[in-house]
Design a protein around this motif. Sequence first.
Motif, PDB file in Angstrom:
ATOM      1  N   PHE A  94     -43.321  18.782  63.714  1.00  0.00           N
ATOM      2  CA  PHE A  94     -44.220  18.344  64.780  1.00  0.00           C
ATOM      3  C   PHE A  94     -44.604  16.888  64.529  1.00  0.00           C
ATOM      4  CE2 PHE A  94     -48.668  17.700  66.016  1.00  0.00           C
ATOM      5  CZ  PHE A  94     -48.768  18.260  67.275  1.00  0.00           C
ATOM      6  N   GLY A  95     -44.423  16.054  65.556  1.00  0.00           N
ATOM      7  CA  GLY A  95     -44.717  14.634  65.405  1.00  0.00           C
ATOM      8  C   GLY A  95     -43.478  13.784  65.248  1.00  0.00           C
ATOM      9  N   TRP A  96     -42.296  14.403  65.353  1.00  0.00           N
ATOM     10  CA  TRP A  96     -41.047  13.648  65.253  1.00  0.00           C
ATOM     11  C   TRP A  96     -40.944  12.617  66.387  1.00  0.00           C
ATOM     12  CZ3 TRP A  96     -36.977  13.145  61.941  1.00  0.00           C
ATOM     13  CH2 TRP A  96     -35.814  12.542  62.437  1.00  0.00           C
ATOM     14  N   ALA A  97     -41.392  12.997  67.588  1.00  0.00           N
ATOM     15  CA  ALA A  97     -41.384  12.102  68.745  1.00  0.00           C
ATOM     16  C   ALA A  97     -42.752  12.141  69.403  1.00  0.00           C
ATOM     17  CB  ALA A  97     -40.305  12.518  69.745  1.00  0.00           C
ATOM     18  N   LEU A  98     -43.193  10.993  69.935  1.00  0.00           N
ATOM     19  CA  LEU A  98     -44.531  10.882  70.512  1.00  0.00           C
ATOM     20  C   LEU A  98     -44.517  10.096  71.809  1.00  0.00           C
ATOM     21  CD1 LEU A  98     -46.645   9.857  67.366  1.00  0.00           C
ATOM     22  CD2 LEU A  98     -46.480  12.128  68.393  1.00  0.00           C
ATOM     23  N   ALA A  99     -45.417  10.458  72.707  1.00  0.00           N
ATOM     24  CA  ALA A  99     -45.671   9.677  73.916  1.00  0.00           C
ATOM     25  C   ALA A  99     -47.151   9.810  74.252  1.00  0.00           C
ATOM     26  CB  ALA A  99     -44.804  10.152  75.071  1.00  0.00           C
ATOM     27  N   GLY A 151     -37.102  18.338  72.262  1.00  0.00           N
ATOM     28  CA  GLY A 151     -38.246  17.609  71.725  1.00  0.00           C
ATOM     29  C   GLY A 151     -37.850  16.508  70.774  1.00  0.00           C
ATOM     30  N   VAL A 152     -36.543  16.241  70.685  1.00  0.00           N
ATOM     31  CA  VAL A 152     -36.093  15.140  69.832  1.00  0.00           C
ATOM     32  C   VAL A 152     -36.572  13.800  70.381  1.00  0.00           C
ATOM     33  CG1 VAL A 152     -33.860  14.796  70.986  1.00  0.00           C
ATOM     34  CG2 VAL A 152     -34.095  14.277  68.535  1.00  0.00           C
ATOM     35  N   SER A 153     -36.870  13.765  71.689  1.00  0.00           N
ATOM     36  CA  SER A 153     -37.443  12.587  72.322  1.00  0.00           C
ATOM     37  C   SER A 153     -38.390  13.041  73.423  1.00  0.00           C
ATOM     38  CB  SER A 153     -36.343  11.691  72.911  1.00  0.00           C
ATOM     39  OG  SER A 153     -35.572  12.406  73.863  1.00  0.00           O
ATOM     40  N   VAL A 154     -39.417  12.257  73.680  1.00  0.00           N
ATOM     41  CA  VAL A 154     -40.393  12.601  74.720  1.00  0.00           C
ATOM     42  C   VAL A 154     -40.898  11.332  75.395  1.00  0.00           C
ATOM     43  CG1 VAL A 154     -41.170  14.743  73.619  1.00  0.00           C
ATOM     44  CG2 VAL A 154     -42.328  12.595  73.083  1.00  0.00           C
ATOM     45  N   ALA A 155     -41.344  11.485  76.641  1.00  0.00           N
ATOM     46  CA  ALA A 155     -41.979  10.396  77.379  1.00  0.00           C
ATOM     47  C   ALA A 155     -42.942  11.000  78.380  1.00  0.00           C
ATOM     48  CB  ALA A 155     -40.932   9.540  78.089  1.00  0.00           C
TER      49      ALA A 155
END
Length: 209
Positions: A94-99, A151-155
């Motif tokens: 959790f926290g690997w990707a953030l927006a 969830g490897v990337s988020v926006a």
Amino acid sequence: DVDGKIDQGSVYFFTRDGSIWSEELHLIASDGEAFECFGRAVALSGDTALVGAYGDSIGGNSLQGSVFVYTYNDETWDFQQKLTALDGAANDQFGWALALDGDTALVGAYVDDVGANTNQGSAYVFLREGTTWSQQAQLIAPDGVAGDEFGVSVAIDGDTALVGTWGMISGQVRSGSAYVFTRSATTWSLQQKLTASDGVPGDHLAYSV
């Protein structure tokens, strides 16, 4: 490395005066430990900053992960809250990707196990009311399978969120896709799944969104 703690991680804030950028603050997690990777992902919106620590151990759960929220106040950045998933478990990252957009944060946990599906992945929405953040939703791909790493990337922008997955699409390994979710009141719903018309194995579409 911080004080001999390998891969603890840190974050540097820079501010611009005219056309010149200068380092304003070097930030380290107050409870930081080795291998937390604090700063692997960051997000900024207005006077609020998010810093991901996907390697953070929570309650003995190795690599469960967390996110630190900081707010700008009187020329410094103050710690506001540490975010963790309500159903967090070991190795979720959790926290690997953030927006971040205003009072809404989106956090990717790309190797979260969903049911019996190892590393299917999920993303979490947090909402701030006043100075307190709380989990609003957990986003999961309705057609998700093991190994998707959703969830490897988020926006996020307003009431629209994108979540990337580089898993298997129609039998094509790592071709990748992105899921669009929209919010109505407090409910998030899938609007559409995006794929490339010419997608082939190994494209890794949605590695970033």
